[in-house]
Scaffold this active site. Structure first.
Site, PDB file in Angstrom:
ATOM      1  N   GLU A  68      37.239  45.587  21.501  1.00 18.67           N
ATOM      2  CA  GLU A  68      35.981  45.892  21.887  1.00 18.67           C
ATOM      3  C   GLU A  68      34.494  46.638  21.566  1.00 18.67           C
ATOM      4  O   GLU A  68      33.510  46.496  22.166  1.00 18.67           O
ATOM      5  CB  GLU A  68      36.274  46.187  23.116  1.00 18.67           C
ATOM      6  CG  GLU A  68      35.226  45.587  24.279  1.00 18.67           C
ATOM      7  CD  GLU A  68      35.953  45.237  25.448  1.00 18.67           C
ATOM      8  OE1 GLU A  68      36.859  45.425  26.028  1.00 18.67           O
ATOM      9  OE2 GLU A  68      34.867  45.426  26.908  1.00 18.67           O
ATOM     10  N   ASP A 121      42.060  45.655  22.800  1.00 16.07           N
ATOM     11  CA  ASP A 121      40.782  45.784  23.785  1.00 16.07           C
ATOM     12  C   ASP A 121      41.559  47.283  23.677  1.00 16.07           C
ATOM     13  O   ASP A 121      42.407  47.534  24.864  1.00 16.07           O
ATOM     14  CB  ASP A 121      41.082  45.166  24.969  1.00 16.07           C
ATOM     15  CG  ASP A 121      40.493  45.326  26.234  1.00 16.07           C
ATOM     16  OD1 ASP A 121      39.343  46.651  25.868  1.00 16.07           O
ATOM     17  OD2 ASP A 121      40.041  44.869  26.911  1.00 16.07           O
ATOM     18  N   ILE A 123      40.946  50.212  25.990  1.00 18.50           N
ATOM     19  CA  ILE A 123      41.029  49.891  27.645  1.00 18.50           C
ATOM     20  C   ILE A 123      40.064  49.171  28.300  1.00 18.50           C
ATOM     21  O   ILE A 123      39.366  48.108  28.383  1.00 18.50           O
ATOM     22  CB  ILE A 123      40.018  50.965  28.262  1.00 18.50           C
ATOM     23  CG1 ILE A 123      40.278  52.482  27.736  1.00 18.50           C
ATOM     24  CG2 ILE A 123      40.223  51.521  29.926  1.00 18.50           C
ATOM     25  CD1 ILE A 123      41.980  52.978  27.698  1.00 18.50           C
ATOM     26  N   HIS A 208      34.029  37.979  37.799  1.00 13.33           N
ATOM     27  CA  HIS A 208      35.756  37.980  37.092  1.00 13.33           C
ATOM     28  C   HIS A 208      35.790  36.162  37.070  1.00 13.33           C
ATOM     29  O   HIS A 208      36.279  35.716  36.320  1.00 13.33           O
ATOM     30  CB  HIS A 208      36.324  38.746  36.847  1.00 13.33           C
ATOM     31  CG  HIS A 208      35.797  40.097  36.078  1.00 13.33           C
ATOM     32  ND1 HIS A 208      36.168  41.160  35.731  1.00 13.33           N
ATOM     33  CD2 HIS A 208      34.083  40.565  35.523  1.00 13.33           C
ATOM     34  CE1 HIS A 208      35.773  41.865  35.239  1.00 13.33           C
ATOM     35  NE2 HIS A 208      34.273  41.414  35.235  1.00 13.33           N
ATOM     36  N   LYS A 235      48.306  42.090  34.791  1.00  9.65           N
ATOM     37  CA  LYS A 235      48.666  40.407  35.745  1.00  9.65           C
ATOM     38  C   LYS A 235      49.510  39.283  34.826  1.00  9.65           C
ATOM     39  O   LYS A 235      50.303  39.133  34.694  1.00  9.65           O
ATOM     40  CB  LYS A 235      47.556  39.401  35.425  1.00  9.65           C
ATOM     41  CG  LYS A 235      46.934  40.492  36.921  1.00  9.65           C
ATOM     42  CD  LYS A 235      45.215  39.377  37.318  1.00  9.65           C
ATOM     43  CE  LYS A 235      43.872  39.241  36.038  1.00  9.65           C
ATOM     44  NZ  LYS A 235      42.991  40.661  36.422  1.00  9.65           N
ATOM     45  N   ASP A 264      40.440  39.999  25.172  1.00  5.23           N
ATOM     46  CA  ASP A 264      41.172  40.258  26.561  1.00  5.23           C
ATOM     47  C   ASP A 264      42.968  39.497  27.213  1.00  5.23           C
ATOM     48  O   ASP A 264      43.082  39.177  28.116  1.00  5.23           O
ATOM     49  CB  ASP A 264      40.123  39.240  27.753  1.00  5.23           C
ATOM     50  CG  ASP A 264      39.280  40.157  28.194  1.00  5.23           C
ATOM     51  OD1 ASP A 264      39.494  41.612  27.865  1.00  5.23           O
ATOM     52  OD2 ASP A 264      37.826  40.801  28.355  1.00  5.23           O
TER      53      ASP A 264
HETATM   54  P1  AMP Z   1      40.372  41.321  34.794  1.00  6.18           P
HETATM   55  O1  AMP Z   1      40.645  42.735  35.471  1.00  6.18           O
HETATM   56  O2  AMP Z   1      40.905  40.626  34.843  1.00  6.18           O
HETATM   57  O3  AMP Z   1      39.294  40.807  35.333  1.00  6.18           O
HETATM   58  O4  AMP Z   1      39.858  41.303  33.444  1.00  6.18           O
HETATM   59  C1  AMP Z   1      38.631  42.270  32.733  1.00  6.18           C
HETATM   60  C2  AMP Z   1      38.076  41.514  32.032  1.00  6.18           C
HETATM   61  O5  AMP Z   1      37.190  40.891  32.602  1.00  6.18           O
HETATM   62  C3  AMP Z   1      36.808  42.316  30.907  1.00  6.18           C
HETATM   63  O6  AMP Z   1      37.727  43.204  29.804  1.00  6.18           O
HETATM   64  C4  AMP Z   1      35.647  41.502  30.050  1.00  6.18           C
HETATM   65  O7  AMP Z   1      36.039  41.498  29.373  1.00  6.18           O
HETATM   66  C5  AMP Z   1      36.426  40.543  31.219  1.00  6.18           C
HETATM   67  N1  AMP Z   1      34.698  39.902  31.707  1.00  6.18           N
HETATM   68  C6  AMP Z   1      33.191  40.359  32.160  1.00  6.18           C
HETATM   69  N2  AMP Z   1      32.514  39.544  32.406  1.00  6.18           N
HETATM   70  C7  AMP Z   1      33.281  38.122  33.006  1.00  6.18           C
HETATM   71  C8  AMP Z   1      33.134  36.702  33.780  1.00  6.18           C
HETATM   72  N3  AMP Z   1      31.942  36.912  34.381  1.00  6.18           N
HETATM   73  N4  AMP Z   1      33.745  36.122  33.680  1.00  6.18           N
HETATM   74  C9  AMP Z   1      35.079  36.159  33.428  1.00  6.18           C
HETATM   75  N5  AMP Z   1      36.023  37.583  32.591  1.00  6.18           N
HETATM   76  C10 AMP Z   1      35.154  38.886  32.429  1.00  6.18           C
HETATM   77 MG    MG Z   2      38.668  43.786  28.363  1.00  8.38          MG
END
Ligand code: AMP
Ligand code: MG
Length: 323
Positions: A68, A121, A123, A208, A235, A264
């Site tokens: 990443e 990834d 982090i 997200h 998750k 991811d």
């Molecule tokens: P989470 O904690 O499951 O939401 O996952 C984190 C990841 O969400 C990050 O590593 C990003 O790459 C990703 N992310 C960033 N923006 C978005 C978005 N608009 N929709 C979905 N995933 C995203």
């Molecule tokens: Mg990520």
């Protein structure tokens, strides 16, 4: 098959987990910078990518790494102090590492996805990391568009435990081991079939996914407790080990053009499948890791224990038709 990849990968992710957990405890506001897409990146993201690329490069030279991060921001004069902190952390592992070598290690992750390659990834869930909550270190090996090895380090799962490492090799089951060491054990997705007792997990960050629709889906399933929010691929680890039955990620209507990044989902999705669960996009299509750095042909993500998968897809389709 893939035993050496698994052993080296587990060792590298384990070391990066310990380092990231130490950094998380010592974090200050000035340890973060903002990338051009306005997402935060911390000293732990850079240091973990350098450490893991160093191990992969030494043992598997020639296998591309799609990571990443890159070192561009670190080269800016205003980030000199952040860079100095990274150097300090990494010198514990190898006193010979200097700024130039560290940039080179981070930039080993700048390869294009093609054939057999690693995706990393360093982090995942940086925002959770910054809040002192869940985050993950995710490494996967992809061969011709199929994830064949997934390794997921979850330093705060369960909280205060020292963390859990999950892994899976395609066809050989999903596994976990306490990060501090111990006995490896198979993980199994939940056998539950009655929806009211099911646990539903989603992203912590509202931007997200589409939490409004996700809540409506959990209602239609008669799930008694509302979706639980947590960051990162933790998750997937939770679904793989039977602690939740549903992880749903419906695209947020505010970012309809967002495409999920391969790093991811690669590691986590294989671990859930190998634990007996099911993973698809929200239309039921298998995730296609042969489309570059994103899952360009997929929309959203659904990971479940398997038993409830079809029902969730039906409800998503009903809602899409406005029923
Ligand atoms: P989470 O904690 O499951 O939401 O996952 C984190 C990841 O969400 C990050 O590593 C990003 O790459 C990703 N992310 C960033 N923006 C978005 C978005 N608009 N929709 C979905 N995933 C995203
Ligand atoms: Mg990520």
């Amino acid at each position: 098959m893939l035993q050496k990849e698994k052993e080296i990968g587990l060792r590298a992710v384990g070391a990066a987990m310990a380092m990231a957990a130490a950094i998380q405890k010592e974090m200050t506001g000035s340890d973060t910078l903002t990338k051009s897409d306005r997402s935060p990146v911390t000293i732990a993201d850079f240091a973990a990518q350098a450490l893991i690329c160093r191990a992969l490069g030494a043992h598997f030279p020639g296998v591309p790494i799609v990571g990443e991060e890159d070192s561009q921001a670190l080269r800016l004069p205003e980030n000199r102090e952040i860079f100095a902190r990274i150097v300090r952390y990494l010198k514990h592992y190898d006193p010979a590492l200097d700024e130039k070598l560290i940039c080179d290690l981070i930039d080993m992750g700048g390869d294009r996805p093609d054939g057999t390659f690693w995706t990393l990834d360093p982090i995942d869930g940086t925002k959770g990391f910054l809040r002192g909550e869940q985050f993950a270190i995710a490494l996967a090996l992809i061969q011709d568009g199929r994830v064949v090895l997934g390794i997921l380090g979850c330093p705060n799962l369960p909280a205060g435990s020292g963390g859990t490492l999950f892994w899976a090799i395609r066809g050989m089951g999903g596994w976990q081991i306490p990060a501090k060491g111990g006995i490896a054990a198979r993980v199994h997705a939940s056998a539950r079939t009655e929806t009211p007792q099911m646990k539903f997990v989603e992203s912590y960050e509202s931007s997200h996914s589409d939490k409004h629709t996700q809540l409506e889906i959990s209602r239609r399933l008669n799930i008694s407790s509302p979706p639980e929010q947590m960051d990162s691929q933790v998750k997937y680890g939770i679904v793989a080990s039977g602690l939740a039955e549903i992880y749903l990620r419906i695209p947020n209507p505010a970012t309809p053009d967002y495409r999920e990044k391969i790093w991811d989902h690669a590691a986590g999705s294989l671990i859930v499948e190998e634990a007996g669960g099911r993973v698809s996009d929200i239309e039921g299509k298998p995730l296609d890791f042969a489309k570059g750095k994103t899952l360009a042909d997929n929309r959203g993500i659904l990971a479940t224990n398997g038993a409830v998968h079809g029902r969730v897809l039906e409800i998503i389709a009903e809602l899409a038709k406005g029923k």
